[in-house]
Design a protein around this motif. Structure first.
Motif, PDB file in Angstrom:
ATOM      1  N   ASP A 171       0.825  -1.206   0.000  1.00 11.55           N
ATOM      2  CA  ASP A 171       0.000   0.000   0.000  1.00 11.55           C
ATOM      3  C   ASP A 171       0.859   1.255   0.000  1.00 11.55           C
ATOM      4  OD1 ASP A 171      -3.092  -0.741   0.676  1.00 11.55           O
ATOM      5  OD2 ASP A 171      -1.723  -2.216   1.547  1.00 11.55           O
ATOM      6  N   PRO A 172       1.528   1.535  -1.106  1.00 11.66           N
ATOM      7  CA  PRO A 172       2.290   2.778  -1.180  1.00 11.66           C
ATOM      8  C   PRO A 172       1.359   3.975  -1.374  1.00 11.66           C
ATOM      9  CG  PRO A 172       2.362   1.647  -3.286  1.00 11.66           C
ATOM     10  CD  PRO A 172       1.629   0.737  -2.346  1.00 11.66           C
ATOM     11  N   GLY A 173       1.860   5.155  -1.082  1.00  5.54           N
ATOM     12  CA  GLY A 173       1.080   6.369  -1.283  1.00  5.54           C
ATOM     13  C   GLY A 173       0.538   6.930   0.013  1.00  5.54           C
ATOM     14  N   LEU A 174      -0.313   7.934  -0.146  1.00  7.39           N
ATOM     15  CA  LEU A 174      -0.882   8.656   0.985  1.00  7.39           C
ATOM     16  C   LEU A 174      -2.392   8.618   0.884  1.00  7.39           C
ATOM     17  CD1 LEU A 174      -0.656  10.655   3.418  1.00  7.39           C
ATOM     18  CD2 LEU A 174      -0.626  12.508   1.720  1.00  7.39           C
ATOM     19  N   ARG A 175      -3.049   8.274   1.992  1.00  8.57           N
ATOM     20  CA  ARG A 175      -4.509   8.260   2.066  1.00  8.57           C
ATOM     21  C   ARG A 175      -4.935   8.909   3.379  1.00  8.57           C
ATOM     22  NH1 ARG A 175      -2.547   4.081  -0.333  1.00  8.57           N
ATOM     23  NH2 ARG A 175      -1.889   3.198   1.662  1.00  8.57           N
ATOM     24  N   ALA A 176      -6.055   9.637   3.339  1.00 12.11           N
ATOM     25  CA  ALA A 176      -6.577  10.269   4.550  1.00 12.11           C
ATOM     26  C   ALA A 176      -8.082  10.400   4.413  1.00 12.11           C
ATOM     27  CB  ALA A 176      -5.935  11.636   4.774  1.00 12.11           C
ATOM     28  N   GLU A 177      -8.744  10.326   5.564  1.00  6.31           N
ATOM     29  CA  GLU A 177     -10.201  10.474   5.585  1.00  6.31           C
ATOM     30  C   GLU A 177     -10.602  11.183   6.873  1.00  6.31           C
ATOM     31  OE1 GLU A 177     -13.931   7.577   6.393  1.00  6.31           O
ATOM     32  OE2 GLU A 177     -12.705   7.000   4.649  1.00  6.31           O
ATOM     33  N   ALA A 178     -11.484  12.155   6.756  1.00  7.47           N
ATOM     34  CA  ALA A 178     -12.015  12.877   7.913  1.00  7.47           C
ATOM     35  C   ALA A 178     -13.521  12.883   7.805  1.00  7.47           C
ATOM     36  CB  ALA A 178     -11.482  14.299   7.971  1.00  7.47           C
ATOM     37  N   GLY A 179     -14.207  12.606   8.932  1.00  5.12           N
ATOM     38  CA  GLY A 179     -15.654  12.530   8.901  1.00  5.12           C
ATOM     39  C   GLY A 179     -16.301  13.131  10.132  1.00  5.12           C
ATOM     40  N   TYR A 180     -17.570  13.493   9.963  1.00  7.97           N
ATOM     41  CA  TYR A 180     -18.362  14.022  11.075  1.00  7.97           C
ATOM     42  C   TYR A 180     -19.769  13.465  10.927  1.00  7.97           C
ATOM     43  CZ  TYR A 180     -20.607  17.072  14.431  1.00  7.97           C
ATOM     44  OH  TYR A 180     -21.312  17.541  15.511  1.00  7.97           O
ATOM     45  N   GLY A 181     -20.389  13.126  12.078  1.00  6.20           N
ATOM     46  CA  GLY A 181     -21.710  12.548  12.028  1.00  6.20           C
ATOM     47  C   GLY A 181     -22.566  12.914  13.215  1.00  6.20           C
ATOM     48  N   ARG A 182     -23.749  12.344  13.200  1.00  2.56           N
ATOM     49  CA  ARG A 182     -24.710  12.587  14.283  1.00  2.56           C
ATOM     50  C   ARG A 182     -24.120  12.150  15.623  1.00  2.56           C
ATOM     51  NH1 ARG A 182     -30.860  10.079  14.883  1.00  2.56           N
ATOM     52  NH2 ARG A 182     -31.626  11.663  16.375  1.00  2.56           N
ATOM     53  N   PHE A 183     -24.578  12.764  16.683  1.00  2.00           N
ATOM     54  CA  PHE A 183     -24.089  12.545  18.038  1.00  2.00           C
ATOM     55  C   PHE A 183     -22.617  12.942  18.160  1.00  2.00           C
ATOM     56  CE2 PHE A 183     -27.322   9.191  17.197  1.00  2.00           C
ATOM     57  CZ  PHE A 183     -28.360   9.790  17.888  1.00  2.00           C
ATOM     58  N   ASP A 184     -22.281  13.970  17.368  1.00  2.00           N
ATOM     59  CA  ASP A 184     -20.942  14.559  17.426  1.00  2.00           C
ATOM     60  C   ASP A 184     -19.852  13.516  17.198  1.00  2.00           C
ATOM     61  OD1 ASP A 184     -19.276  16.758  17.665  1.00  2.00           O
ATOM     62  OD2 ASP A 184     -18.945  16.433  19.802  1.00  2.00           O
ATOM     63  N   ARG A 185     -20.114  12.577  16.297  1.00  2.00           N
ATOM     64  CA  ARG A 185     -19.098  11.572  15.982  1.00  2.00           C
ATOM     65  C   ARG A 185     -18.060  12.163  15.044  1.00  2.00           C
ATOM     66  NH1 ARG A 185     -20.627   5.521  14.219  1.00  2.00           N
ATOM     67  NH2 ARG A 185     -21.164   5.514  16.452  1.00  2.00           N
ATOM     68  N   ARG A 186     -16.787  12.127  15.474  1.00  2.05           N
ATOM     69  CA  ARG A 186     -15.675  12.643  14.683  1.00  2.05           C
ATOM     70  C   ARG A 186     -14.686  11.522  14.435  1.00  2.05           C
ATOM     71  NH1 ARG A 186     -14.500  15.730  19.489  1.00  2.05           N
ATOM     72  NH2 ARG A 186     -16.277  14.502  20.229  1.00  2.05           N
ATOM     73  N   THR A 187     -14.346  11.322  13.172  1.00  2.00           N
ATOM     74  CA  THR A 187     -13.404  10.269  12.805  1.00  2.00           C
ATOM     75  C   THR A 187     -12.299  10.847  11.935  1.00  2.00           C
ATOM     76  OG1 THR A 187     -14.733   9.643  10.871  1.00  2.00           O
ATOM     77  CG2 THR A 187     -15.144   8.454  12.928  1.00  2.00           C
ATOM     78  N   LEU A 188     -11.120  10.316  12.122  1.00  2.00           N
ATOM     79  CA  LEU A 188      -9.974  10.730  11.323  1.00  2.00           C
ATOM     80  C   LEU A 188      -9.088   9.522  11.085  1.00  2.00           C
ATOM     81  CD1 LEU A 188      -8.292  13.013   9.996  1.00  2.00           C
ATOM     82  CD2 LEU A 188      -7.161  13.312  12.213  1.00  2.00           C
ATOM     83  N   GLU A 189      -8.735   9.294   9.831  1.00  2.00           N
ATOM     84  CA  GLU A 189      -7.822   8.220   9.456  1.00  2.00           C
ATOM     85  C   GLU A 189      -6.756   8.787   8.537  1.00  2.00           C
ATOM     86  OE1 GLU A 189      -9.769   4.922   7.644  1.00  2.00           O
ATOM     87  OE2 GLU A 189     -11.406   4.874   9.104  1.00  2.00           O
ATOM     88  N   ALA A 190      -5.544   8.306   8.706  1.00  2.00           N
ATOM     89  CA  ALA A 190      -4.452   8.720   7.820  1.00  2.00           C
ATOM     90  C   ALA A 190      -3.475   7.571   7.704  1.00  2.00           C
ATOM     91  CB  ALA A 190      -3.754   9.970   8.352  1.00  2.00           C
ATOM     92  N   GLU A 191      -2.929   7.400   6.526  1.00  2.00           N
ATOM     93  CA  GLU A 191      -1.930   6.355   6.306  1.00  2.00           C
ATOM     94  C   GLU A 191      -1.013   6.770   5.171  1.00  2.00           C
ATOM     95  OE1 GLU A 191      -3.451   2.688   4.604  1.00  2.00           O
ATOM     96  OE2 GLU A 191      -5.403   3.621   4.319  1.00  2.00           O
ATOM     97  N   ALA A 192       0.223   6.329   5.273  1.00  2.00           N
ATOM     98  CA  ALA A 192       1.223   6.641   4.253  1.00  2.00           C
ATOM     99  C   ALA A 192       2.201   5.488   4.184  1.00  2.00           C
ATOM    100  CB  ALA A 192       1.946   7.938   4.571  1.00  2.00           C
TER     101      ALA A 192
END
Length: 797
Positions: A171-192
């Motif tokens: 899995d070369p390269g850079l990936r990132a994901e940021a999310g927000y949802g109901r009930f103040d759910r905050r998610t963050l993912e990052a990989e390189a």
């Protein structure tokens, strides 16, 4: 008789395999990689999903389903997998497969084993699995291998979940994901990740936080993984570091009348778990000769866990000792004066305090490794392995007398239940535990993969496990009744044989006979003395020997592929567990102990289908599970209308052979569809449906509501949930994601338990609602989450 029957079945399997062995000796061709049906802890199949009947997913599958973590994907799309939301926290679910569990809760019988890059992540103390410590972003592939496969060692009674992580080459390269949802759910993912010559590197991190949909249930979790590797030719070295720090609130089950009044309500609070872990894992593989390969790993890990649980004190039910002079349930719905007074004098706070603050802390260290040799012969492949683990754990637990507040919080008095209080004869108020446990396990295993003909593959395997457990009670070293100190040794040789026959074009038949075992955990050994019973989870006591649980599985299936892009599989399975471990009732009301009690059986039918059309991918699965007790036993029946103490009592109930095991649905259906509507638009839908299940404490399946002392049904109703999602991709490197869970806002429950309630239907504390010396029972439910939405952005370079 049981052992003779199993040996007869194994003999039949060997006879079936005999032609295959002869074919291999005659010089059959090399094994087709697609015929891999068995893996080992160190065998890496990459992102390929093992052949049926395993359940598998790649990181692309998990991302396409927009799952919160690995268990969320298993919940929604894993065939035969059912999740009990006992804690009510999305990162703390009990994962059940074919009626066996991998749970984060101490004291739950663990029947599934989880491996991460060759490291068994079931924790040394209690064999629990903390799903919150596994970083989702780093998962490359996972496979749920069914059956009692001995190659995966202890706890693989119903199956083994094998998780492989990414590296810089895959899995070369850079990936990132940021999310927000109901009930103040905050998610963050990052990989390189990346590579340069023979060197490669990879790093990934996950962050999760939410206020939670139920009262007083905020959670946050952080986990990360870093990996460095070097490869030259067939040789590869890698070093992985994994770290996690989580603080989760799981407020547990709620009495169904209070749940109906306000679905977000909790029974009592706080209910908080803090987890921290650090893991280092070194792996190596190389070719020693033309056909001989070596794989090895060595690991070290540390885990610390703390819990704080505010609970109601059920001992005050049916008594008015909690009230001070002039107080009644009508004018003082939440009394505290009598508790504070009795605690200050340390007289009888156990009778005056309606709450308890229960705390626990554990520190665990484990080291181990595996060495595996694989020899490729003409028409066969032999794999031999040796494994060793050593662990030490320190577990402490205490209970503080407390009182309930109007918001059902629990406030401590500062006085511990340490046995110094005045108490009646036969009553013990010492809830302290201070236990050290040392565990060593040595294993040797052998696997023969034989391609008998171009259409027939045979796998024969065996594993020898030897486990030593040394418990030391720091409060009562013993030897004496009530001491946790004890030495225990277990060993067993477990065999397995599986066949896979390519009966025709697009037609595959598979069959397996297997046996595996699990040694009792330190917590089960710490509560196994009928002369010194304990009240879980508040205390442990005594530890005479328990036998190992032995599971024997027979299964067979047929897979039809009418076209290269579609399949249908039908399978049957039966697993019989011998010397199963159950928490049984003691003559002392409310107490009990773990013991071996005989047999349980899980059998059923599995149907799985899938098709990949031009723009549409479809999948569906159905599981019929018949999970029953096969031996008679007496267990605690608090809240059960048929308990031996009569209406409103805390007596026992009798299990008879054929009674269904609680918390397991008989019918489970899943279906999903992914439609590539446009080149830049992916639309997904999945549905899960399950029949109702019996509650714990209703093991006899005989509880009946009466509308008075027993308002609850003692089981849950069937349910169905629909989820929708979409991914918009305006550019190759950028995506917008929308996920809607429980679109129709279904109200359902995935777990249940019978018990006495200290609250009346209006939510006020009332120990006398059933009358003096009588408790009103209730059905406590594990509610599923309501409708939720989540928006996220994802980038990839």
């Amino acid at each position: 008789m049981r052992g003779q029957r199993f040996r007869w079945l194994m003999g039949c399997a060997v006879l079936l395999a005999s032609p295959a062995l002869a074919g291999a000796a005659a010089g059959a061709g090399p094994a087709d990689p697609e015929l891999v049906v068995v893996a080992t802890p160190l065998h890496d199949v990459g992102e390929a999903v093992l052949a049926a009947p395993s359940v598998g997913a790649t990181d692309e599958d998990i991302a396409a389903a927009r799952a919160v973590d690995a268990t969320d994907w298993l919940r929604r799309r894993g065939a035969g997998v059912y999740l009990n939301d006992i804690t009510g926290n999305p990162l703390q679910a009990d994962v059940n497969f074919r009626g066996f569990s991998a749970s984060p809760l101490l004291g739950t019988p663990q029947g599934l084993v989880v491996w991460l890059d060759g490291v068994r992540v079931n924790q040394p103390f209690g064999d629990v699995v903390s799903w919150d410590l596994i970083p989702k972003a780093a998962i490359r592939a996972m496979n749920l291998v069914p059956g009692s496969n001995p190659l995966f060692g202890r706890n693989a009674l119903g199956g083994a979940l094998v998780i492989r992580t990414k590296d810089g080459r895959s899995d070369p390269g850079l990936r990132a994901e940021a999310g927000y949802g109901r009930f103040d759910r905050r998610t963050l993912e990052a990989e390189a990740g990346g590579r340069s010559g023979g060197f490669d590197w990879y790093a990934a991190g996950n962050h999760f936080a939410e206020t939670g949909w139920r009262d007083v249930s905020p959670s946050r979790a952080w986990s990360g993984l870093a990996k460095a590797g070097w490869q030259q030719g067939e040789s590869r070295l890698s070093l992985t570091a994994l770290a996690a720090d989580t603080r989760l609130n799981g407020n547990g089950l709620q009495e169904e009348r209070l749940l109906a009044a306000r679905r977000a309500s909790v029974y009592t609070h706080p209910d908080t778990t803090w987890n921290r872990t650090l893991l280092f894992n070194a792996t190596a593989e190389t070719g020693l000769a033309d056909r001989l390969g070596l794989k090895a790993n060595a690991f070290w890990r540390r885990l610390t866990t703390r819990t704080l649980n505010g609970d109601a004190n059920d001992e005050v039910l049916g008594s008015d000792d909690v009230y001070d002079s002039g107080e009644t349930p009508l004018n003082t719905p939440f009394p505290s004066a009598a508790c504070i007074e009795e605690a200050a004098e340390n007289e009888e706070p156990q009778e005056a305090c309606n709450g308890l603050l229960n705390r626990s802390a554990s520190r665990q260290h484990e080291v181990g490794g595996t060495l595996e040799l694989a020899l490729a012969l003409k028409g066969a492949r032999l794999t031999a392995g040796l494994a060793f683990t050593a662990s030490r754990a320190r577990f402490a637990q205490s209970s503080e007398f407390a009182y309930l507040t109007p918001d059902r919080g629990v406030i401590g008095t500062g006085v511990l239940a340490d046995g110094t209080q005045d108490f009646d004869p036969g009553e013990d108020t010492d809830a302290r535990v201070d236990l050290s446990a040392r565990t060593r396990s040595q294993s040797a295993y052998l696997l023969a993969e034989i391609t008998a003909t171009r259409s027939l593959t045979v796998n024969a395997s065996a594993r020898l496990d030897a486990t030593q457990i040394r418990n030391l009670d720091h409060i009562n070293p013993g030897p004496a009744t009530g001491s946790l100190t004890g030495n225990h040794d277990y060993h067993r040789l477990n065999p397995a044989v599986s066949l896979r026959w390519q009966a025709g074009r697009g037609l595959v038949v598979d069959a397996a006979v297997a046996q595996t075992s699990r040694a009792p955990s330190a917590i089960e050994l710490g509560c196994a003395d009928p002369e010194s019973p304990c009240r879980l989870p508040n205390a442990l006591a005594g530890d005479p020997p328990l036998h190992q649980v032995v599971a024997r599985t027979i299964e067979a299936g047929v897979r039809v592929e009418p076209a290269p892009s579609s399949f249908l599989r039908a399978g049957l399975f039966r697993t019989t567990a011998l010397d199963d471990i159950l928490f049984v009732a003691s003559p002392r009301t409310g107490f009990g102990y773990f013991r071996n009690f005989g047999r349980t059986r899980r059998q059923g039918l599995e149907l799985v289908a899938g098709a990949a059309l031009k723009r549409l991918t479809l999948s569906a699965s159905y599981t019929l599970l018949d999970a029953t007790y096969r031996s008679a036993e007496i267990v605690g029946g608090a809240g059960n209308s048929t308990n031996s103490a009569g209406p409103g009592g805390e007596g026992n109930i009798r299990i008879t052979p054929g009674n269904r095991i609680p918390l397991l649905p008989r019918h489970l259906l899943k279906a999903s569809a992914d439609w590539q509507a446009l080149a830049w638009l992916l639309i997904s839908a999945d549905v899960q449906a399950a029949s109702g299940l019996f509650a714990r404490s209703n093991e006899n399946n005989a509880h009946r509501p009466d509308g008075d002392l027993y308002p609850g049904a003692g089981k849950t109703r069937g349910w169905a949930v629909l989820n929708l999602g979409a991914e918009v991709k305006p550019a190759r490197w950028f995506s917008l994601i929308l996920q809607l869970d429980n679109v129709l806002d279904a109200r359902f429950a995935t777990a249940a338990q019978l018990g006495a309630s200290v609250f009346d239907p209006a939510g006020r504390f009332n120990p006398l609602q059933g009358g003096p010396d009588v408790a009103q029972g209730g059905t406590f439910l594990g509610p599923g989450a309501p409708r939720q939405w989540r928006l996220a952005t994802r980038v990839r370079f």
